[in-house]
Write an enzyme that holds these catalytic residues in place. Structure first.
Site, mmCIF file in Angstrom:
data_model
loop_
_atom_site.group_PDB
_atom_site.id
_atom_site.type_symbol
_atom_site.label_atom_id
_atom_site.label_comp_id
_atom_site.label_asym_id
_atom_site.label_seq_id
_atom_site.Cartn_x
_atom_site.Cartn_y
_atom_site.Cartn_z
ATOM 1 N N HIS A 125 -4.865 6.311 -1.002
ATOM 2 C CA HIS A 125 -4.080 5.354 -0.224
ATOM 3 C C HIS A 125 -4.154 5.802 1.235
ATOM 4 O O HIS A 125 -3.772 6.934 1.551
ATOM 5 C CB HIS A 125 -2.632 5.338 -0.709
ATOM 6 C CG HIS A 125 -2.513 5.003 -2.169
ATOM 7 N ND1 HIS A 125 -2.197 3.743 -2.614
ATOM 8 C CD2 HIS A 125 -2.705 5.752 -3.291
ATOM 9 C CE1 HIS A 125 -2.194 3.737 -3.936
ATOM 10 N NE2 HIS A 125 -2.494 4.940 -4.382
ATOM 11 N N HIS A 130 -10.155 7.126 -4.915
ATOM 12 C CA HIS A 130 -8.782 6.628 -5.058
ATOM 13 C C HIS A 130 -7.895 7.355 -4.055
ATOM 14 O O HIS A 130 -7.394 8.449 -4.320
ATOM 15 C CB HIS A 130 -8.288 6.867 -6.495
ATOM 16 C CG HIS A 130 -6.917 6.312 -6.765
ATOM 17 N ND1 HIS A 130 -6.675 5.336 -7.713
ATOM 18 C CD2 HIS A 130 -5.700 6.593 -6.218
ATOM 19 C CE1 HIS A 130 -5.383 5.046 -7.738
ATOM 20 N NE2 HIS A 130 -4.765 5.807 -6.830
ATOM 21 N N ASP A 147 -5.396 10.368 -4.189
ATOM 22 C CA ASP A 147 -4.187 9.533 -4.264
ATOM 23 C C ASP A 147 -3.419 9.532 -2.937
ATOM 24 O O ASP A 147 -3.642 8.658 -2.118
ATOM 25 C CB ASP A 147 -3.304 9.962 -5.433
ATOM 26 C CG ASP A 147 -2.549 8.792 -6.044
ATOM 27 O OD1 ASP A 147 -2.785 7.649 -5.623
ATOM 28 O OD2 ASP A 147 -1.728 9.007 -6.965
ATOM 29 N N GLU A 177 -0.583 5.103 -15.618
ATOM 30 C CA GLU A 177 -0.121 6.302 -14.907
ATOM 31 C C GLU A 177 1.308 6.584 -15.383
ATOM 32 O O GLU A 177 1.605 7.684 -15.822
ATOM 33 C CB GLU A 177 -0.156 6.063 -13.381
ATOM 34 C CG GLU A 177 0.353 7.244 -12.547
ATOM 35 C CD GLU A 177 0.515 6.911 -11.047
ATOM 36 O OE1 GLU A 177 0.487 5.716 -10.689
ATOM 37 O OE2 GLU A 177 0.692 7.857 -10.252
ATOM 38 N N HIS A 192 -3.732 0.129 -10.547
ATOM 39 C CA HIS A 192 -3.047 1.262 -11.160
ATOM 40 C C HIS A 192 -2.537 0.820 -12.531
ATOM 41 O O HIS A 192 -1.839 -0.189 -12.638
ATOM 42 C CB HIS A 192 -1.842 1.691 -10.316
ATOM 43 C CG HIS A 192 -2.189 2.411 -9.063
ATOM 44 N ND1 HIS A 192 -2.978 1.878 -8.086
ATOM 45 C CD2 HIS A 192 -1.853 3.663 -8.627
ATOM 46 C CE1 HIS A 192 -3.109 2.759 -7.096
ATOM 47 N NE2 HIS A 192 -2.439 3.847 -7.400
HETATM 48 N N1 ADE Z 1 1.238 3.896 -3.774
HETATM 49 C C1 ADE Z 1 0.954 5.032 -3.143
HETATM 50 N N2 ADE Z 1 0.706 6.017 -4.015
HETATM 51 C C2 ADE Z 1 0.861 5.504 -5.253
HETATM 52 C C3 ADE Z 1 0.733 6.007 -6.575
HETATM 53 N N3 ADE Z 1 0.421 7.287 -6.819
HETATM 54 N N4 ADE Z 1 0.974 5.181 -7.595
HETATM 55 C C4 ADE Z 1 1.308 3.924 -7.350
HETATM 56 N N5 ADE Z 1 1.431 3.399 -6.143
HETATM 57 C C5 ADE Z 1 1.206 4.167 -5.100
HETATM 58 ZN ZN ZN Z 2 -2.713 5.665 -6.350
#
Ligand code: ADE
Ligand code: ZN
Length: 301
Positions: free
Chosen positions: A7, A5, A265, A187, A184
């Site tokens: 980005h 996970h 992340d 969270e 997601h």
């Molecule tokens: N986009 C980038 N990081 C994110 C995160 N932690 N939660 C949701 N969207 C994201």
């Molecule tokens: Zn994320």
């Protein structure tokens, strides 16, 4: 170690950001901004800082270098596999076709595989706060890809905007072309949204999902369905979801039988890497060998 996970744009270090800003003549005071950790203080300001840094990537060369940089750094720590998320329309807005984006990422992957033995795949994402129509557009682009590096479709962004059912059509389009599904959930919102997202969107993994712990029934359902949770410990602490690693629910979820895999992340924003995530997990009793085995089984490769 496996990072399931991350980005892609969240991996842009201040050094890389400065290089991209200079090369692309972007007037962004990256130097002073970077010193302040990109200047965010909560989830909303984080998303805005993320968008600014993301906009520094404007060419396939930028994309290739950002992906290669993260793969090389992760491999040097001992990682063997990464699944990156990226949003196809981001670069299409500045004229880079999605197939060209994937070709650049394949080139980064080939270079990293040859030099360091680390492999990767991509998950195309829709950005939740841009709404269902934009998600359908992202899914349609992803579903028409011609490159094997793309294996999944996901949903990122602000979980507090829109409900899962509004993204049903986007996920239907992506899944109809055999893209694997993750999103997601759990969270920033509570446990019921996790089950809802799994059922409505056909998820095979959940991004974060840690707030499942707030419901015994949801925890039990996740454990029995064995839907892996992509847990990002440092991110959760940085965004103030929990005050300390000792109060993070990951060990409770694992003890209840939930499948836990790890992710960084947005490592450049949260000052982390995959080694730190494994170390934090070990601090609360999760064994690296178990996590990696679970991650291999959970990967979309
Ligand atoms: N986009 C980038 N990081 C994110 C995160 N932690 N939660 C949701 N969207 C994201
Ligand atoms: Zn994320």
């Amino acid at each position: 170690m496996i990072d399931l996970h991350v980005h892609l744009r969240g991996t842009i270090t201040p050094t890389m950001a400065r290089k991209l800003a200079e090369r692309n003549s972007v007037h962004l005071d990256v130097a002073s901004w970077a010193e302040k950790g990109y200047g965010w203080h909560d989830f909303t300001s984080f998303l805005s800082a993320y968008d600014h840094i993301a906009s520094l990537i404007v060419t396939t060369r930028d994309l290739e270098e950002v992906a290669y940089d993260y793969l090389a750094r992760s491999a040097q720590l001992g990682a063997t596999y990464v699944e990156f998320m990226l949003s196809p329309p981001d670069l299409m807005r500045v004229g880079v076709a999605f197939d060209d984006q994937l070709a650049a990422l394949s080139s980064a992957r080939d270079r990293a595989l040859e030099e360091y033995g680390i492999d990767c795949r991509m998950i195309a994402t829709a950005v939740r706060h841009l709404g269902p129509a934009s998600a359908i557009q992202a899914a349609t682009i992803a579903a028409s890809r011609r490159d094997d590096i793309l294996v999944g479709f996901g949903l990122t962004g602000d979980e507090r905007m829109f409900v899962a059912s509004e993204f049903k059509e986007a996920f239907r389009i992506a899944r109809s072309e055999d893209l694997r599904a993750t999103a997601h959930a759990g969270e920033h919102l509570g446990p019921d949204t996790i089950i809802d997202a799994i059922e409505v969107l056909g998820l095979e993994r959940v991004g974060h999902g840690i707030r499942a712990v707030e419901s015994e029934s949801v925890t039990r359902q996740l454990a029995s369905a064995k839907v892996p949770l992509e847990v990002c410990l440092t991110s959760n602490l940085a965004l103030n979801l929990y005050p300390s690693i000792d109060e993070h629910p990951v060990s409770q979820l694992a003890a209840a039988g939930c499948v836990v895999v790890l992710g960084t992340d947005d490592p450049a924003f949260f000052s982390t890497d995959i080694e730190q995530e494994y170390r934090l997990a070990a601090n609360v009793g999760l064994l690296a060998g178990d996590i990696t085995e679970q991650a291999k089984a959970a990967s979309f490769k």
